[in-house]
Motif scaffolding. Structure first.
Motif, PDB file in Angstrom:
ATOM      1  N   MET A   1       0.752  -1.155  -0.132  1.00 13.59           N
ATOM      2  CA  MET A   1       0.036   0.091  -0.055  1.00 13.59           C
ATOM      3  C   MET A   1       0.842   1.153   0.106  1.00 13.59           C
ATOM      4  N   PRO A   2       0.579   2.365  -0.773  1.00 12.17           N
ATOM      5  CA  PRO A   2       1.457   3.280  -0.718  1.00 12.17           C
ATOM      6  C   PRO A   2       1.299   4.200   0.670  1.00 12.17           C
ATOM      7  N   ASP A   3       2.539   4.638   0.864  1.00 11.52           N
ATOM      8  CA  ASP A   3       2.498   5.457   2.108  1.00 11.52           C
ATOM      9  C   ASP A   3       1.756   6.754   2.250  1.00 11.52           C
ATOM     10  N   LYS A   4       1.707   7.389   3.472  1.00  7.28           N
ATOM     11  CA  LYS A   4       0.909   8.577   3.459  1.00  7.28           C
ATOM     12  C   LYS A   4       1.337   9.659   2.659  1.00  7.28           C
ATOM     13  N   SER A   5       2.589   9.621   1.922  1.00  6.93           N
ATOM     14  CA  SER A   5       3.021  10.660   1.230  1.00  6.93           C
ATOM     15  C   SER A   5       2.676  10.372  -0.231  1.00  6.93           C
ATOM     16  N   SER A   6       2.172   9.451  -0.421  1.00  9.10           N
ATOM     17  CA  SER A   6       1.634   9.050  -1.893  1.00  9.10           C
ATOM     18  C   SER A   6       0.764  10.017  -2.474  1.00  9.10           C
ATOM     19  N   PRO A   7       0.903  10.233  -3.534  1.00  4.72           N
ATOM     20  CA  PRO A   7      -0.152  11.143  -4.362  1.00  4.72           C
ATOM     21  C   PRO A   7      -1.554  10.683  -4.236  1.00  4.72           C
ATOM     22  N   ILE A   8      -1.565   9.289  -3.902  1.00  2.00           N
ATOM     23  CA  ILE A   8      -3.280   8.854  -3.960  1.00  2.00           C
ATOM     24  C   ILE A   8      -3.316   8.449  -2.458  1.00  2.00           C
ATOM     25  N   ALA A   9      -2.792   8.882  -1.668  1.00  3.64           N
ATOM     26  CA  ALA A   9      -3.080   8.820  -0.178  1.00  3.64           C
ATOM     27  C   ALA A   9      -4.084   9.794   0.235  1.00  3.64           C
ATOM     28  N   PRO A  10      -5.226   9.653   1.159  1.00  2.03           N
ATOM     29  CA  PRO A  10      -6.055  10.601   1.341  1.00  2.03           C
ATOM     30  C   PRO A  10      -5.689  11.956   1.848  1.00  2.03           C
ATOM     31  N   SER A  11      -6.171  13.177   1.126  1.00  2.00           N
ATOM     32  CA  SER A  11      -5.552  14.297   1.377  1.00  2.00           C
ATOM     33  C   SER A  11      -6.690  14.924   2.329  1.00  2.00           C
ATOM     34  N   ALA A  24       0.800   5.938 -12.962  1.00  8.88           N
ATOM     35  CA  ALA A  24       1.217   5.830 -14.381  1.00  8.88           C
ATOM     36  C   ALA A  24       2.236   4.811 -14.227  1.00  8.88           C
ATOM     37  N   ALA A  25       2.160   3.777 -15.182  1.00 10.42           N
ATOM     38  CA  ALA A  25       3.492   2.652 -14.987  1.00 10.42           C
ATOM     39  C   ALA A  25       3.757   2.344 -16.371  1.00 10.42           C
ATOM     40  N   GLY A  26       5.035   2.529 -16.535  1.00 11.19           N
ATOM     41  CA  GLY A  26       5.530   2.031 -18.134  1.00 11.19           C
ATOM     42  C   GLY A  26       5.226   2.895 -19.102  1.00 11.19           C
ATOM     43  N   ASP A  27       4.376   2.599 -20.058  1.00  7.69           N
ATOM     44  CA  ASP A  27       3.848   3.262 -21.082  1.00  7.69           C
ATOM     45  C   ASP A  27       2.162   3.311 -21.122  1.00  7.69           C
ATOM     46  N   THR A  28       1.819   3.146 -19.775  1.00 10.75           N
ATOM     47  CA  THR A  28      -0.011   2.997 -19.636  1.00 10.75           C
ATOM     48  C   THR A  28      -0.009   3.871 -18.478  1.00 10.75           C
ATOM     49  N   LEU A  29      -1.258   4.874 -18.393  1.00 11.06           N
ATOM     50  CA  LEU A  29      -1.753   5.319 -17.433  1.00 11.06           C
ATOM     51  C   LEU A  29      -3.155   4.786 -17.235  1.00 11.06           C
ATOM     52  N   TYR A  30      -3.499   4.686 -15.798  1.00 13.29           N
ATOM     53  CA  TYR A  30      -4.629   4.154 -15.573  1.00 13.29           C
ATOM     54  C   TYR A  30      -5.522   5.041 -14.812  1.00 13.29           C
ATOM     55  N   TYR A  42      -1.518   0.522  -8.024  1.00 17.84           N
ATOM     56  CA  TYR A  42      -0.201   0.888  -7.732  1.00 17.84           C
ATOM     57  C   TYR A  42       0.592  -0.269  -7.275  1.00 17.84           C
ATOM     58  N   VAL A  43       0.092  -0.934  -6.440  1.00 16.77           N
ATOM     59  CA  VAL A  43       0.885  -2.125  -5.680  1.00 16.77           C
ATOM     60  C   VAL A  43       1.312  -2.934  -6.777  1.00 16.77           C
ATOM     61  N   ILE A  44       0.263  -3.468  -7.605  1.00 24.31           N
ATOM     62  CA  ILE A  44       0.461  -4.327  -8.697  1.00 24.31           C
ATOM     63  C   ILE A  44       1.550  -3.883  -9.482  1.00 24.31           C
ATOM     64  N   CYS A  45       1.595  -2.441  -9.909  1.00 25.26           N
ATOM     65  CA  CYS A  45       2.670  -1.997 -10.853  1.00 25.26           C
ATOM     66  C   CYS A  45       4.111  -2.114  -9.914  1.00 25.26           C
ATOM     67  N   VAL A  46       4.102  -1.763  -8.552  1.00 24.84           N
ATOM     68  CA  VAL A  46       5.335  -1.768  -7.817  1.00 24.84           C
ATOM     69  C   VAL A  46       5.721  -3.263  -7.760  1.00 24.84           C
ATOM     70  N   GLY A  47       4.862  -4.296  -7.492  1.00 26.13           N
ATOM     71  CA  GLY A  47       5.028  -5.651  -7.519  1.00 26.13           C
ATOM     72  C   GLY A  47       5.590  -6.249  -8.869  1.00 26.13           C
ATOM     73  N   ALA A  48       5.302  -5.619 -10.073  1.00 27.78           N
ATOM     74  CA  ALA A  48       5.759  -5.797 -11.380  1.00 27.78           C
ATOM     75  C   ALA A  48       7.062  -5.333 -11.730  1.00 27.78           C
ATOM     76  N   ASN A  49       7.694  -4.589 -10.647  1.00 24.77           N
ATOM     77  CA  ASN A  49       8.983  -3.749 -10.858  1.00 24.77           C
ATOM     78  C   ASN A  49       8.888  -2.886 -11.785  1.00 24.77           C
ATOM     79  N   LEU A  50       7.828  -2.069 -11.734  1.00 25.04           N
ATOM     80  CA  LEU A  50       7.719  -0.817 -12.815  1.00 25.04           C
ATOM     81  C   LEU A  50       7.922   0.503 -12.157  1.00 25.04           C
ATOM     82  N   ASP A  51       8.520   1.402 -12.800  1.00 27.21           N
ATOM     83  CA  ASP A  51       8.573   2.668 -12.501  1.00 27.21           C
ATOM     84  C   ASP A  51       7.028   3.295 -12.206  1.00 27.21           C
ATOM     85  N   VAL A  52       6.739   3.641 -11.127  1.00 26.06           N
ATOM     86  CA  VAL A  52       5.486   4.163 -10.941  1.00 26.06           C
ATOM     87  C   VAL A  52       5.179   5.308 -10.184  1.00 26.06           C
TER      88      VAL A  52
END
Length: 94
Positions: A1-11, A24-30, A42-52
């Motif tokens: 799970m992204p940490d609290k500083s993640s852009p998708i963490a609750p603001s 954004a991961a690789g050449d795809t935006l979701y 986000y977690v799936i992309c991190v697990g796939a070792n993509l720059d996210v």
């Protein structure tokens, strides 16, 4: 799970109702209308070792970004899962 500083963490409470959560991961935006779905991607992309990277945008800003990306970087795939993206465009009759 992204940490609290993640852009998708609750603001702030309730801020997700009018936000588009973009991952954004690789050449795809979701694009998601639900924070948990974006966090999962986000977690799936991190697990796939993509720059996210991830952002929270207003729907209007997302429309601008999406339009600019389609014009400038047509090789980037945009996967918009939001309910608003699945609505058919208005017809001349409506």
């Amino acid at each position: 799970m992204p940490d609290k500083s993640s852009p998708i963490a609750p603001s702030s409470p309730g801020s997700g109702d009018d936000r588009v959560f973009v991952v954004a991961a690789g050449d795809t935006l979701y694009a998601f209308d639900r924070r948990p779905a974006a966090a999962m991607q986000y977690v799936i992309c991190v697990g796939a070792n993509l720059d996210v990277d991830a952002w929270q945008l207003t729907p209007a800003r997302w429309d601008e970004v999406r339009r600019e990306l389609a014009e400038q970087l047509p090789e980037v795939e945009i996967v918009d899962t939001r309910a608003a993206a699945r609505k058919p465009p208005p017809t001349a009759d409506s």
